[in-house]
Design a protein around this motif. Sequence first.
Motif, PDB file in Angstrom:
ATOM      1  N   LEU A 132       0.818  -1.214   0.000  1.00  0.00           N
ATOM      2  CA  LEU A 132       0.000   0.000   0.000  1.00  0.00           C
ATOM      3  C   LEU A 132       0.852   1.265   0.000  1.00  0.00           C
ATOM      4  CD1 LEU A 132      -2.765  -1.065   2.577  1.00  0.00           C
ATOM      5  CD2 LEU A 132      -2.900  -1.093   0.062  1.00  0.00           C
ATOM      6  N   VAL A 133       2.055   1.186   0.571  1.00  0.00           N
ATOM      7  CA  VAL A 133       2.907   2.384   0.643  1.00  0.00           C
ATOM      8  C   VAL A 133       4.234   2.211  -0.095  1.00  0.00           C
ATOM      9  CG1 VAL A 133       1.881   3.230   2.788  1.00  0.00           C
ATOM     10  CG2 VAL A 133       3.856   1.680   2.886  1.00  0.00           C
ATOM     11  N   ARG A 134       4.454   1.048  -0.682  1.00  0.00           N
ATOM     12  CA  ARG A 134       5.712   0.805  -1.389  1.00  0.00           C
ATOM     13  C   ARG A 134       5.913   1.866  -2.489  1.00  0.00           C
ATOM     14  NH1 ARG A 134       5.262  -4.592  -2.688  1.00  0.00           N
ATOM     15  NH2 ARG A 134       5.977  -4.989  -0.579  1.00  0.00           N
ATOM     16  N   GLY A 135       7.084   2.509  -2.446  1.00  0.00           N
ATOM     17  CA  GLY A 135       7.404   3.519  -3.450  1.00  0.00           C
ATOM     18  C   GLY A 135       6.780   4.880  -3.203  1.00  0.00           C
ATOM     19  N   ARG A 136       6.042   5.018  -2.100  1.00  0.00           N
ATOM     20  CA  ARG A 136       5.371   6.301  -1.831  1.00  0.00           C
ATOM     21  C   ARG A 136       6.160   7.098  -0.799  1.00  0.00           C
ATOM     22  NH1 ARG A 136      -1.037   5.686  -2.204  1.00  0.00           N
ATOM     23  NH2 ARG A 136      -0.727   7.891  -2.710  1.00  0.00           N
ATOM     24  N   ARG A 137       6.082   8.408  -0.892  1.00  0.00           N
ATOM     25  CA  ARG A 137       6.760   9.313   0.037  1.00  0.00           C
ATOM     26  C   ARG A 137       5.929   9.407   1.314  1.00  0.00           C
ATOM     27  NH1 ARG A 137       6.770  14.339  -1.393  1.00  0.00           N
ATOM     28  NH2 ARG A 137       8.831  14.861  -0.654  1.00  0.00           N
ATOM     29  N   VAL A 138       6.572   9.165   2.474  1.00  0.00           N
ATOM     30  CA  VAL A 138       5.856   9.198   3.755  1.00  0.00           C
ATOM     31  C   VAL A 138       6.757   9.784   4.840  1.00  0.00           C
ATOM     32  CG1 VAL A 138       4.525   7.108   3.167  1.00  0.00           C
ATOM     33  CG2 VAL A 138       6.597   6.913   4.566  1.00  0.00           C
ATOM     34  N   VAL A 139       6.130  10.232   5.914  1.00  0.00           N
ATOM     35  CA  VAL A 139       6.821  10.520   7.161  1.00  0.00           C
ATOM     36  C   VAL A 139       6.102   9.712   8.242  1.00  0.00           C
ATOM     37  CG1 VAL A 139       5.448  12.582   7.730  1.00  0.00           C
ATOM     38  CG2 VAL A 139       7.758  12.284   8.698  1.00  0.00           C
ATOM     39  N   VAL A 140       6.863   9.255   9.225  1.00  0.00           N
ATOM     40  CA  VAL A 140       6.325   8.484  10.346  1.00  0.00           C
ATOM     41  C   VAL A 140       7.042   8.964  11.613  1.00  0.00           C
ATOM     42  CG1 VAL A 140       5.765   6.409   8.998  1.00  0.00           C
ATOM     43  CG2 VAL A 140       8.062   6.675   9.951  1.00  0.00           C
ATOM     44  N   HIS A 141       6.605   8.454  12.741  1.00  0.00           N
ATOM     45  CA  HIS A 141       7.326   8.717  13.991  1.00  0.00           C
ATOM     46  C   HIS A 141       8.770   8.234  13.820  1.00  0.00           C
ATOM     47  CE1 HIS A 141       8.552   8.447  18.192  1.00  0.00           C
ATOM     48  NE2 HIS A 141       7.521   9.221  18.480  1.00  0.00           N
ATOM     49  N   ASN A 142       9.707   8.930  14.471  1.00  0.00           N
ATOM     50  CA  ASN A 142      11.129   8.555  14.316  1.00  0.00           C
ATOM     51  C   ASN A 142      11.385   7.092  14.647  1.00  0.00           C
ATOM     52  OD1 ASN A 142      11.417  11.214  13.692  1.00  0.00           O
ATOM     53  ND2 ASN A 142      12.775  11.717  15.407  1.00  0.00           N
ATOM     54  N   ASN A 143      10.590   6.520  15.560  1.00  0.00           N
ATOM     55  CA  ASN A 143      10.763   5.106  15.932  1.00  0.00           C
ATOM     56  C   ASN A 143      10.426   4.152  14.794  1.00  0.00           C
ATOM     57  OD1 ASN A 143      11.322   6.121  18.427  1.00  0.00           O
ATOM     58  ND2 ASN A 143       9.609   5.151  19.478  1.00  0.00           N
ATOM     59  N   LEU A 144       9.692   4.628  13.805  1.00  0.00           N
ATOM     60  CA  LEU A 144       9.221   3.747  12.729  1.00  0.00           C
ATOM     61  C   LEU A 144       9.908   3.992  11.384  1.00  0.00           C
ATOM     62  CD1 LEU A 144       6.864   3.551  14.871  1.00  0.00           C
ATOM     63  CD2 LEU A 144       5.383   3.084  12.941  1.00  0.00           C
ATOM     64  N   ILE A 145      10.963   4.783  11.373  1.00  0.00           N
ATOM     65  CA  ILE A 145      11.623   5.081  10.099  1.00  0.00           C
ATOM     66  C   ILE A 145      12.100   3.787   9.428  1.00  0.00           C
ATOM     67  CG2 ILE A 145      13.615   6.208   9.022  1.00  0.00           C
ATOM     68  CD1 ILE A 145      13.338   8.398  11.198  1.00  0.00           C
ATOM     69  N   GLY A 146      12.711   2.903  10.202  1.00  0.00           N
ATOM     70  CA  GLY A 146      13.168   1.621   9.644  1.00  0.00           C
ATOM     71  C   GLY A 146      12.004   0.783   9.144  1.00  0.00           C
ATOM     72  N   ASP A 147      10.897   0.817   9.866  1.00  0.00           N
ATOM     73  CA  ASP A 147       9.712   0.067   9.440  1.00  0.00           C
ATOM     74  C   ASP A 147       9.221   0.577   8.084  1.00  0.00           C
ATOM     75  OD1 ASP A 147       9.830   0.365  12.481  1.00  0.00           O
ATOM     76  OD2 ASP A 147       8.438  -1.312  12.294  1.00  0.00           O
ATOM     77  N   ALA A 148       9.139   1.903   7.958  1.00  0.00           N
ATOM     78  CA  ALA A 148       8.658   2.486   6.696  1.00  0.00           C
ATOM     79  C   ALA A 148       9.582   2.103   5.544  1.00  0.00           C
ATOM     80  CB  ALA A 148       8.559   4.005   6.826  1.00  0.00           C
ATOM     81  N   ARG A 149      10.889   2.198   5.787  1.00  0.00           N
ATOM     82  CA  ARG A 149      11.839   1.837   4.726  1.00  0.00           C
ATOM     83  C   ARG A 149      11.740   0.353   4.387  1.00  0.00           C
ATOM     84  NH1 ARG A 149      16.543   5.786   7.134  1.00  0.00           N
ATOM     85  NH2 ARG A 149      15.949   7.621   5.941  1.00  0.00           N
ATOM     86  N   ASN A 150      11.558  -0.492   5.405  1.00  0.00           N
ATOM     87  CA  ASN A 150      11.417  -1.929   5.148  1.00  0.00           C
ATOM     88  C   ASN A 150      10.140  -2.257   4.384  1.00  0.00           C
ATOM     89  OD1 ASN A 150      13.846  -2.758   6.258  1.00  0.00           O
ATOM     90  ND2 ASN A 150      12.991  -2.963   8.307  1.00  0.00           N
ATOM     91  N   MET A 151       9.142  -1.368   4.482  1.00  0.00           N
ATOM     92  CA  MET A 151       7.907  -1.558   3.711  1.00  0.00           C
ATOM     93  C   MET A 151       8.081  -1.065   2.277  1.00  0.00           C
ATOM     94  SD  MET A 151       4.680  -0.793   6.230  1.00  0.00           S
ATOM     95  CE  MET A 151       5.315   0.325   7.473  1.00  0.00           C
ATOM     96  N   GLY A 152       9.250  -0.467   1.992  1.00  0.00           N
ATOM     97  CA  GLY A 152       9.498   0.014   0.638  1.00  0.00           C
ATOM     98  C   GLY A 152       9.074   1.443   0.411  1.00  0.00           C
ATOM     99  N   ALA A 153       8.655   2.144   1.500  1.00  0.00           N
ATOM    100  CA  ALA A 153       8.270   3.546   1.367  1.00  0.00           C
ATOM    101  C   ALA A 153       9.521   4.423   1.350  1.00  0.00           C
ATOM    102  CB  ALA A 153       7.353   3.948   2.520  1.00  0.00           C
ATOM    103  N   GLU A 154       9.381   5.606   0.824  1.00  0.00           N
ATOM    104  CA  GLU A 154      10.473   6.585   0.814  1.00  0.00           C
ATOM    105  C   GLU A 154      10.252   7.537   1.988  1.00  0.00           C
ATOM    106  OE1 GLU A 154      11.949  10.460  -1.720  1.00  0.00           O
ATOM    107  OE2 GLU A 154      10.773   8.924  -2.764  1.00  0.00           O
ATOM    108  N   TYR A 155      11.091   7.440   3.008  1.00  0.00           N
ATOM    109  CA  TYR A 155      10.952   8.306   4.177  1.00  0.00           C
ATOM    110  C   TYR A 155      11.387   9.728   3.830  1.00  0.00           C
ATOM    111  CZ  TYR A 155      11.757  10.549   8.644  1.00  0.00           C
ATOM    112  OH  TYR A 155      11.722  11.438   9.682  1.00  0.00           O
ATOM    113  N   VAL A 156      10.557  10.697   4.231  1.00  0.00           N
ATOM    114  CA  VAL A 156      10.844  12.114   4.000  1.00  0.00           C
ATOM    115  C   VAL A 156      10.861  12.811   5.356  1.00  0.00           C
ATOM    116  CG1 VAL A 156      10.063  14.234   2.876  1.00  0.00           C
ATOM    117  CG2 VAL A 156       9.692  12.013   1.765  1.00  0.00           C
ATOM    118  N   ASN A 157      11.914  13.543   5.645  1.00  0.00           N
ATOM    119  CA  ASN A 157      12.089  14.187   6.952  1.00  0.00           C
ATOM    120  C   ASN A 157      11.366  15.534   7.010  1.00  0.00           C
ATOM    121  OD1 ASN A 157      12.948  14.767   9.527  1.00  0.00           O
ATOM    122  ND2 ASN A 157      15.009  15.381   8.895  1.00  0.00           N
TER     123      ASN A 157
END
Length: 191
Positions: A132-157
Motif C-alpha cells: 500500500l505504501v511501497r514507493g510512496r513518500r511518507v513521514v512516520v514517527h522517528n521510531n518507525l523510520i526503519g519500518d517504513a523503509r522496510n515496507m518500501g516507502a520513501e521516508y521524507v524528513n
Amino acid sequence: MRLAGKKIGIFIESDFYDPEIWYYRFRFAEEGADVHFFTRLWGQQAITFSGHEFRTPFECRESFEGMDDATLRSFSAIIVPAGMVSDRLRYTEDVTKIPPATEFLARAFAEPTILKGIICHGMWLVAPRPDLVRGRRVVVHNNLIGDARNMGAEYVNEDVVVDGDLVTGRTGGHCNVFARRIIDMLADGGR
C-alpha cells in the motif's frame, strides 16, 4: 464551513493519543465535516476506550466491519491516528489472514477519491500490506523510520508529507498541521 457535506472516518481504539483525537473531533466538525469514529466492536453496541496520556474515556458506537463499498465511498477521508490505536487494530484472531482493520484500510487505498491520512505510529496498520505504501513518500514517527523503509516507502524528513491521495504526519503532536493539510486538500480538491 469548508468541509460541509464531507465525511471523515477515524479509527479508534484504546491508548489513543488524547489531545489528537479530541482535536480531530472538534476541528473537523468546526469546518462542517461529518466526523465518524469507528473500530471493531466485537459484537457489542459500544465500547469505551481510554486515552494513553490522560486515560480520557471515549465511547465508540460505529464499526468499519461489514461496511459496504457504497458507504466506504461516501467518506472523503479515512484517518489512522497516532498512539497504540493501529497496534491494537492490527490484531487478527486468524494468523493466516490480514487483520480486518488492515483489509478495510486496503479497500480505502483502492478508492482514489478517498484521502488516506496516517500519522505517527498509524503506519503499523499498514505493515501487513506493505504494498500500500511501497514507493510512496511518507513521514512516520522517528521510531518507525526503519519500518517504513522496510515496507518500501520513501521516508521524507518533514512534519507532513503528501503523496497523491496519501497524507502522512510525523507524530500525534503534529496533529494540527496534519489536520490543516487534510482540511485544505478536501476543501480545495473536491473529494
